[in-house]
Design a protein around this motif. Structure first.
Motif, PDB file in Angstrom:
ATOM      1  N   LEU A  83       0.821  -1.224   0.000  1.00 33.09           N
ATOM      2  CA  LEU A  83       0.000   0.000   0.000  1.00 33.09           C
ATOM      3  C   LEU A  83       0.848   1.264   0.000  1.00 33.09           C
ATOM      4  N   GLN A  84       2.028   1.145   0.616  1.00 33.29           N
ATOM      5  CA  GLN A  84       2.937   2.297   0.560  1.00 33.29           C
ATOM      6  C   GLN A  84       3.390   2.549  -0.876  1.00 33.29           C
ATOM      7  N   GLU A  85       3.565   1.452  -1.638  1.00 34.01           N
ATOM      8  CA  GLU A  85       3.962   1.592  -3.046  1.00 34.01           C
ATOM      9  C   GLU A  85       2.814   2.056  -3.917  1.00 34.01           C
ATOM     10  N   CYS A  86       1.592   1.622  -3.581  1.00 36.71           N
ATOM     11  CA  CYS A  86       0.438   1.927  -4.429  1.00 36.71           C
ATOM     12  C   CYS A  86      -0.813   2.062  -3.548  1.00 36.71           C
ATOM     13  N   ALA A  87      -1.153   3.287  -3.231  1.00 38.55           N
ATOM     14  CA  ALA A  87      -2.199   3.544  -2.236  1.00 38.55           C
ATOM     15  C   ALA A  87      -3.590   3.149  -2.718  1.00 38.55           C
ATOM     16  N   SER A  88      -3.793   2.975  -4.030  1.00 39.58           N
ATOM     17  CA  SER A  88      -5.142   2.674  -4.538  1.00 39.58           C
ATOM     18  C   SER A  88      -5.523   1.206  -4.367  1.00 39.58           C
ATOM     19  N   ILE A  89      -4.554   0.368  -3.983  1.00 38.43           N
ATOM     20  CA  ILE A  89      -4.830  -1.077  -3.845  1.00 38.43           C
ATOM     21  C   ILE A  89      -5.635  -1.349  -2.578  1.00 38.43           C
ATOM     22  N   THR A  90      -6.623  -2.245  -2.687  1.00 40.29           N
ATOM     23  CA  THR A  90      -7.410  -2.668  -1.525  1.00 40.29           C
ATOM     24  C   THR A  90      -6.804  -3.951  -0.956  1.00 40.29           C
ATOM     25  N   PRO A  91      -6.397  -3.946   0.313  1.00 42.22           N
ATOM     26  CA  PRO A  91      -5.753  -5.136   0.880  1.00 42.22           C
ATOM     27  C   PRO A  91      -6.745  -6.102   1.535  1.00 42.22           C
ATOM     28  N   VAL A  92      -6.488  -7.385   1.391  1.00 43.60           N
ATOM     29  CA  VAL A  92      -7.255  -8.399   2.126  1.00 43.60           C
ATOM     30  C   VAL A  92      -6.252  -9.393   2.695  1.00 43.60           C
ATOM     31  N   CYS A  93      -6.253  -9.525   4.022  1.00 45.06           N
ATOM     32  CA  CYS A  93      -5.303 -10.424   4.675  1.00 45.06           C
ATOM     33  C   CYS A  93      -6.016 -11.701   5.108  1.00 45.06           C
ATOM     34  N   VAL A  94      -5.672 -12.819   4.485  1.00 39.77           N
ATOM     35  CA  VAL A  94      -6.307 -14.093   4.843  1.00 39.77           C
ATOM     36  C   VAL A  94      -5.396 -15.245   4.435  1.00 39.77           C
ATOM     37  N   ASP A  95      -5.492 -16.340   5.194  1.00 41.10           N
ATOM     38  CA  ASP A  95      -4.793 -17.563   4.792  1.00 41.10           C
ATOM     39  C   ASP A  95      -5.728 -18.340   3.877  1.00 41.10           C
ATOM     40  N   LEU A  96      -5.350 -18.419   2.599  1.00 39.05           N
ATOM     41  CA  LEU A  96      -6.229 -19.047   1.606  1.00 39.05           C
ATOM     42  C   LEU A  96      -6.389 -20.554   1.817  1.00 39.05           C
TER      43      LEU A  96
END
Ligand code: NDP
Length: 244
Positions: free
Chosen positions: A48-61
């Motif tokens: 996100l620091q590199e590209c603020a427009s990205i939406t993050p989702v943190c999960v173990d797939l």
């Protein structure tokens, strides 16, 4: 060749590192609204620091239920890259059931699951879509200590073809890229030994491993409308390894 994903919504799994991270950033540069899925929060923070427009989702797939919850609010997806995978390398006679289950959960089952979630929306909207699964040359060629990894990628290639068959009538294309070694964190695990690396590169007609960009460019092509009539292919990005 100019590729634009302006107005498209993309989801990339395993976007914290390596090929997935580079793919997420490339898609964003080409105008897509990108959702990045991975399991290490620190990687999402730096992304996100590199590209603020990205939406993050943190999960173990590997966790089906947690994935269902984590992705319930991501909204419509037009472009999906199933990139996350693990490579647990061990001699065939030492493979454990835990390693087998972990690998199949991430490399195959999560691809099926995330694709179901994305494709149900694509079908309901009637707008079509494009899915790229990141497979490997290991799906089609036996590699020492790669029994489970090879088996997961072989299964993934077949999953790609059946998805292409069943989703095609809804104008959802499904293809895979099948790279040779790329020196990401995963690539370094198996191929850092110069002797081993030399044996592999000697079997690649172009005489080198793939760069991350080589793989990303093929993924972007298959996601884009430049490949509108391409469906169900497993595209080697291997310098000719599988041809020989
Ligand atoms: P990396 O190990 O560099 O990156 C993999 C990413 O996937 C990481 O961000 C990792 O997160 C994430 N990930 C792994 N497991 C899970 C999980 N259970 N849930 C959520 N995220 C997860 O790998 P590469 O970039 O090298 O590989 C990307 C793809 O390319 C894979 O499908 C791989 O099989 C394929 N490939 C790679 C080759 C190579 O030589 N590198 C060759 C051919 C194919 P974390 O670090 O937090 O675990």
């Amino acid at each position: 060749m100019e590729i634009s994903f302006a107005g498209k919504r993309a989801l990339v799994t395993g976007a914290g590192k390596g090929i997935g991270r580079a793919t997420a950033l490339a898609l964003a540069r080409c105008g897509a609204k990108v959702t990045a899925v991975t399991r290490t929060q620190a990687d999402l923070n730096s992304l996100l620091q590199e590209c603020a427009s990205i939406t993050p989702v943190c999960v173990d797939l590997a966790d089906w239920g947690a994935t269902e919850v984590a992705l319930q609010d991501v909204g419509p997806i037009d472009l999906l890259v199933n990139n996350a995978a693990c490579a647990n390398l061990q001699p065939f006679l030492e493979v454990t059931p835990e390693q087998f289950d972990q690998s199949f959960s991430v490399n195959v089952k999560a691809v099926l699951h995330v694709s179901q979630i994305a494709a149900r929306g694509m079908k309901a909207r009637g707008s079509g879509g494009s899915i790229v699964n990141v497979s490997s040359q290991a799906s089609q060629c036996a590699l020492r200590d790669h029994a489970v990894y090879c088996a997961t990628k072989g299964a993934l290639d077949m999953l790609t073809k059946v998805m292409a068959l069943e989703l095609g009538p809804h104008q959802i294309r499904v293809n895979s890229v099948n790279p040779t070694v790329v020196m990401t964190e995963m690539g370094r695990l198996g191929w850092s030994d110069p002797e081993k690396a030399k044996v592999m590169t000697s079997r690649i007609p172009l005489g080198r491993f793939a760069e991350v960009e080589d793989v990303v460019n093929s993924i972007l092509f298959l996601l884009s409308d430049k490949s509108n009539m391409t469906n169900g292919v497993t595209l080697p990005v291997d310098g000719g390894f599988l041809a020989c």
